[in-house]
Design a protein around this motif. Structure first.
Motif, short mmCIF file in Angstrom:
data_model
loop_
_atom_site.label_atom_id
_atom_site.label_comp_id
_atom_site.label_asym_id
_atom_site.label_seq_id
_atom_site.Cartn_x
_atom_site.Cartn_y
_atom_site.Cartn_z
N ASP A 1 50.31 19.47 83.63
CA ASP A 1 49.86 19.94 84.90
C ASP A 1 50.67 21.36 85.28
OD1 ASP A 1 48.32 17.52 85.55
OD2 ASP A 1 50.33 16.69 86.25
N ARG A 2 49.77 22.23 85.42
CA ARG A 2 50.24 23.56 85.64
C ARG A 2 49.97 23.94 86.95
NH1 ARG A 2 53.32 22.81 83.08
NH2 ARG A 2 53.99 23.96 81.00
N ILE A 3 48.79 23.46 87.57
CA ILE A 3 48.48 23.71 89.13
C ILE A 3 48.43 22.44 89.83
CG2 ILE A 3 46.80 24.51 90.72
CD1 ILE A 3 45.82 26.76 88.57
N ILE A 4 49.38 22.25 90.54
CA ILE A 4 49.32 21.07 91.36
C ILE A 4 49.17 21.22 92.68
CG2 ILE A 4 51.08 18.96 91.98
CD1 ILE A 4 52.76 19.88 89.29
N ALA A 5 48.54 20.34 93.42
CA ALA A 5 48.14 20.47 94.92
C ALA A 5 48.91 19.80 95.78
CB ALA A 5 46.66 20.29 95.10
N THR B 1 54.47 26.99 86.51
CA THR B 1 53.95 25.74 87.22
C THR B 1 53.75 26.08 88.61
OG1 THR B 1 54.89 24.35 85.53
CG2 THR B 1 54.28 23.23 87.52
N VAL B 2 52.50 25.85 88.92
CA VAL B 2 52.05 26.55 90.41
C VAL B 2 52.12 25.05 91.58
CG1 VAL B 2 50.37 27.48 92.05
CG2 VAL B 2 51.14 28.37 89.65
N ILE B 3 52.70 25.01 92.52
CA ILE B 3 52.42 23.97 93.48
C ILE B 3 51.83 24.58 94.71
CG2 ILE B 3 53.81 22.33 94.80
CD1 ILE B 3 56.06 22.41 92.77
N ASP B 4 50.61 24.37 94.88
CA ASP B 4 49.98 25.20 95.84
C ASP B 4 49.62 24.31 97.13
OD1 ASP B 4 48.04 27.06 96.60
OD2 ASP B 4 46.24 26.06 95.94
N ASN B 5 50.04 25.13 98.13
CA ASN B 5 49.78 24.13 99.60
C ASN B 5 48.43 24.67 100.11
OD1 ASN B 5 51.09 22.71 101.77
ND2 ASN B 5 50.72 24.78 102.91
#
Ligand code: A2P
Length: 335
Positions: A118-122, A88-92
């Motif tokens: 959710d696998r990419i969360i912004a 799971t990616v949390i992308d800044n």
């Protein structure tokens, strides 16, 4: 849990490591990830030196969660690959924020939108995070109709090169420039690049991200300005509501809002400032007063540490929420 920090050698990445440590996030194994330029370097985590690895090695190690802060292009290219590996990616970065199928999350405001798929969360833009933290409780009470925001943004928001530029200028040294002009003894009315409508990308992030997080009906107009402050973004905000408000109730709603601290005693010279917000996780609100030039309108001054609540802390809080709600999938063991 296996946690990757992608961009671990950068300004935000460094604060992510610190915040993970401080908040005792359940990290069993930390993967410090950066570009191949950083091969051979180490970063400090929980008192140990952790070797910096590259992107391919990080994916092969199959992290459960990855906190990305390595620029938009890196996220566009690599976040899907981490996600495919079950992470799971949390992308800044701003890369994924406006995709309709990607969640844009400030945990105190809209954490409830997170779901298991959710696998990419912004992570929103730093200026947006502190703005919506203060607007959310007021929107619920009075309905925000229109927002006029002017920002005073610190150089840490640009990255290490900008901090170096400011320090060089203060020491009278010529060096590499992050901005097209000197920033010391100056203010630059341009954050990020210009878009076709005459606004900058940073200004349009404030407009579009606020709508996505709070309510698409809210009208937002922004001027984003870079100032010679090392860390801590400030915002002068004019808010027009649909319904009438009482100042005392506004203060109470803000005091009760999680993650918001009211600093508003003008007689004692108490108001938020970047120096006071430094290294703190809260969003500070003050100068709360009525705009007497039109009905139902309020003026606010909002300050937060842009590397913390504006970036690293918010990302770690999203990860905490995923863990609390059991939404982080453990990748299948490699065979
Ligand atoms: P590196 O130090 O190896 O260049 P800042 O915005 O503070 O300058 O930090 C940017 C961060 O993003 C750094 O950790 C940087 O690593 C990392 N980064 C930049 N480009 C890439 C890339 N293509 N792949 C992985 N990490 C990257």
């Amino acid at each position: 849990m296996k946690v990757a920090v992608v961009g671990a050698t950068g300004l935000v990445g460094g604060v992510m490591l610190k915040v993970l440590e401080e908040r005792r996030f359940p990290v069993d194994e930390l993967l410090a990830v950066a570009s191949d330029r950083s091969a051979g370097r180490t970063v400090r985590f929980r008192g140990r030196e952790v070797p910096v690895i590259g992107m391919e090695a990080a994916i092969a190690a199959r992290p459960d969660v990855a906190l990305f802060s390595a620029g938009g292009n890196t996220s566009l290219e690599w976040a899907p690959r981490f996600a495919e590996a079950g992470c799971t990616v949390i992308d800044n970065s701003s890369a994924w924020r406006m995709y309709p199928d990607k969640k844009l999350v400030v945990p105190e405001v809209n954490g409830a939108v997170l779901a298991a798929e959710d696998r990419i969360i912004a992570n929103p833009n730093c200026s947006t995070i502190q703005l919506v933290m203060a607007l959310a409780p007021l929107h619920r009470a009075y309905g925000v109709d229109r927002v006029v925001v002017s920002t005073y943004q610190a150089v840490t928001g640009t990255g290490m090169k900008a901090v170096q530029q400011l320090e060089n200028e203060r020491r009278g040294i010529t060096g590499e420039m992050a901005y097209p002009f000197p920033i010391d003894r100056n203010v630059i009315p341009r954050c990020d690049v210009f878009t076709e409508n005459g606004y900058t990308k940073e200004e349009m992030k404030l407009v579009n991200e606020t709508k996505k997080i709070l309510d698409p009906a809210i009208r937002v107009t922004a001027t984003a300005v870079r100032v010679p402050v090392t860390g801590g973004h400030s915002e002068a905000v004019n808010v027009e509501f649909a319904r009438e408000f009482e100042l005392e109730e506004v203060r109470r709603l803000l005091r009760e809002a999680p993650g918001v601290v009211v600093q508003d005693e003008p007689a004692k010279d108490e108001y938020p400032m970047p120096l006071l917000a430094h290294d703190r996780d809260a969003v500070f609100v003050g100068r709360i007063r009525r705009d007497d030039t039109q009905p139902r309108t309020l003026n606010l001054w909002i300050v937060a540490d842009n590397l913390r609540k504006g970036a690293a802390t918010n990302a770690v809080q999203i990860a905490e929420l995923l863990v609390a709600q059991g939404l982080v999938a453990r990748p299948l063991a490699t065979t």
